[in-house]
Design an enzyme around this catalytic site. Structure first.
Site, PDB file in Angstrom:
ATOM      1  N   ARG A 220       0.832  -1.201   0.000  1.00 37.52           N
ATOM      2  CA  ARG A 220       0.000   0.000   0.000  1.00 37.52           C
ATOM      3  C   ARG A 220       0.869   1.254   0.000  1.00 37.52           C
ATOM      4  O   ARG A 220       2.054   1.213   0.348  1.00 37.52           O
ATOM      5  CB  ARG A 220      -0.936   0.001   1.197  1.00 37.52           C
ATOM      6  CG  ARG A 220      -0.307   0.178   2.547  1.00 37.52           C
ATOM      7  CD  ARG A 220      -1.409   0.244   3.612  1.00 37.52           C
ATOM      8  NE  ARG A 220      -0.889   0.426   4.945  1.00 37.52           N
ATOM      9  CZ  ARG A 220      -0.668  -0.566   5.790  1.00 37.52           C
ATOM     10  NH1 ARG A 220      -0.887  -1.819   5.413  1.00 37.52           N
ATOM     11  NH2 ARG A 220      -0.216  -0.323   7.009  1.00 37.52           N
ATOM     12  N   ALA A 241       5.850  -2.389  -5.243  1.00 43.02           N
ATOM     13  CA  ALA A 241       6.135  -1.591  -4.053  1.00 43.02           C
ATOM     14  C   ALA A 241       5.127  -0.458  -3.866  1.00 43.02           C
ATOM     15  O   ALA A 241       4.221  -0.251  -4.680  1.00 43.02           O
ATOM     16  CB  ALA A 241       7.553  -1.044  -4.135  1.00 43.02           C
ATOM     17  N   HIS A 242       5.309   0.293  -2.787  1.00 46.01           N
ATOM     18  CA  HIS A 242       4.366   1.354  -2.427  1.00 46.01           C
ATOM     19  C   HIS A 242       4.333   2.467  -3.480  1.00 46.01           C
ATOM     20  O   HIS A 242       5.346   2.804  -4.083  1.00 46.01           O
ATOM     21  CB  HIS A 242       4.712   1.942  -1.059  1.00 46.01           C
ATOM     22  CG  HIS A 242       6.079   2.552  -0.989  1.00 46.01           C
ATOM     23  ND1 HIS A 242       7.206   1.825  -0.711  1.00 46.01           N
ATOM     24  CD2 HIS A 242       6.490   3.825  -1.164  1.00 46.01           C
ATOM     25  CE1 HIS A 242       8.254   2.620  -0.714  1.00 46.01           C
ATOM     26  NE2 HIS A 242       7.851   3.847  -0.994  1.00 46.01           N
ATOM     27  N   ASN A 243       3.150   3.004  -3.688  1.00 47.46           N
ATOM     28  CA  ASN A 243       2.908   4.147  -4.589  1.00 47.46           C
ATOM     29  C   ASN A 243       3.152   3.839  -6.066  1.00 47.46           C
ATOM     30  O   ASN A 243       3.223   4.759  -6.889  1.00 47.46           O
ATOM     31  CB  ASN A 243       3.760   5.366  -4.191  1.00 47.46           C
ATOM     32  CG  ASN A 243       3.347   5.952  -2.860  1.00 47.46           C
ATOM     33  OD1 ASN A 243       3.875   5.570  -1.825  1.00 47.46           O
ATOM     34  ND2 ASN A 243       2.384   6.861  -2.885  1.00 47.46           N
ATOM     35  N   SER A 261       7.090   4.013  -6.113  1.00 47.09           N
ATOM     36  CA  SER A 261       6.701   5.163  -6.937  1.00 47.09           C
ATOM     37  C   SER A 261       7.021   5.000  -8.418  1.00 47.09           C
ATOM     38  O   SER A 261       7.037   5.987  -9.162  1.00 47.09           O
ATOM     39  CB  SER A 261       7.327   6.463  -6.410  1.00 47.09           C
ATOM     40  OG  SER A 261       6.902   6.714  -5.086  1.00 47.09           O
TER      41      SER A 261
END
Length: 330
Positions: A220, A241-243, A261
């Site tokens: 998340r 991974a996150h974002n 990201s």
């Protein structure tokens, strides 16, 4: 499962060449087909097996002209390779039975809302204020966290973990032990050499018609959302991974990963064990070769990149030749 040649022709919009009442009860490769089997012929290099096949029914391209006698009943379709995929999907759908079920040991919170004919397996837990759409099949030992929303006709296989606040669209398939919404790998270095954990308070949003393989993890976001757009296919043992943002209809093979990201365009192909650096953007229709590492932005759509760091494939091939020659000259 049982099909007649006549039924297959109707389902696949084809025509029967032979006995329309011929019956198949199982699938087999063309080189192994026996009585009662359904096989298909799409690749010319396998033509020899057409004349030796003992299968009951054989799917062939509409324009196929046999050079010898063919024993199986042929069902002619526009594209035999595509047709077999359609037929397998049709057969799988016939096996699905949508019914309301609450297996022993499951726990559905009183505030959770479940649609029509939702099946919940043994020891599955559905948390507070969750919403599950019609005709979902949730297998054993699944955990769905508080406030999560799941659309219609989803299949959640055993051992899946969905963290609180996740949003999942319609017709999504999550395979065994995949994890949706776990913490991202965020840690801030401290002056004394230790690490301070960065809390991740965002969520994961998964679009319609997405399939995610076994033991894959989608983290998340820190504050907003990690997004997997509609039609994406993610293999087993992948890391998102996150974002991260993954554009629609992109496919990722096993053991590939995208760091935090990263932004992946539409209709991309990421081959096995490829890695994409954090904060990198990749243009639509890009192909990343197996074991390649993308360390910078790819801005031109439609390219193929290989190697580490990943470079255009034609440049990589020329470089590989020079590298090999350099070794041979020693």
């Amino acid at each position: 499962m049982e099909f007649t040649a006549k039924e297959l022709a109707k389902v696949l919009h084809g025509t029967v060449d032979g006995d329309e009442n011929a019956v198949a009860t199982s699938f087999a490769k063309i080189e192994r087909g026996n009585s009662g089997d359904l096989s298909f012929f799409a690749n010319p290099k396998y033509e020899q097996y057409v004349y030796a096949s003992k299968a009951s029914i054989l799917l062939v391209n509409r324009d196929f002209e046999p050079k010898e006698k063919v024993v199986p009943t042929m069902v002619r379709v526009e594209n035999a390779y595509t047709a077999i995929a359609e037929l397998l999907k049709y057969a799988a759908n016939l096996k699905k039975t949508y019914r309301r079920r609450r297996a022993s040991g499951c726990h559905v919170h009183i505030t959770a809302k479940l649609g029509r004919k939702v099946s919940v397996g043994h020891c599955t837990v559905i948390g507070k204020r969750c919403s599950i759409g019609d005709f979902c099949i949730i297998h054993d030992n699944v955990s769905i966290g508080e406030g999560s929303v799941i659309g219609r006709k989803c299949i959640i296989y055993p051992g899946v973990r969905i963290y609180p606040g996740s949003i999942i669209g319609n017709n999504v398939i999550l395979h065994e032990n995949c994890v949706i919404g776990s913490d991202g790998f965020g840690n801030a270095p401290q002056p004394d050499g230790s690490w301070e954990k960065i809390e991740h308070l965002g969520n994961v949003i998964i679009g319609d018609d997405v399939e995610i393989g076994a033991c894959t993890t989608v983290d998340r976001a820190e504050m907003e959302s990690t997004v997997i757009e509609k039609g994406v296919r993610i293999d087993n043992l992948c890391q998102i991974a996150h974002n991260v943002f993954v554009g629609e209809n992109t496919a990722m093979a096993a053991q590939s990963g995208i760091a935090g990201s990263g932004k992946i365009g539409k209709n991309c192909i990421i081959a096995g064990q490829a890695g994409i650096n954090g904060h990198v953007s990749i243009a639509d229709r890009t192909t990343i070769g197996a074991k390649s590492g993308v360390t910078g932005n790819i801005r031109t759509p439609g390219g193929t990149y290989t190697g580490f760091p990943a470079i255009p494939h034609n440049v990589f091939l020329r470089s590989a030749i020079m590298f090999k020659r350099a070794g041979e000259n020693k």
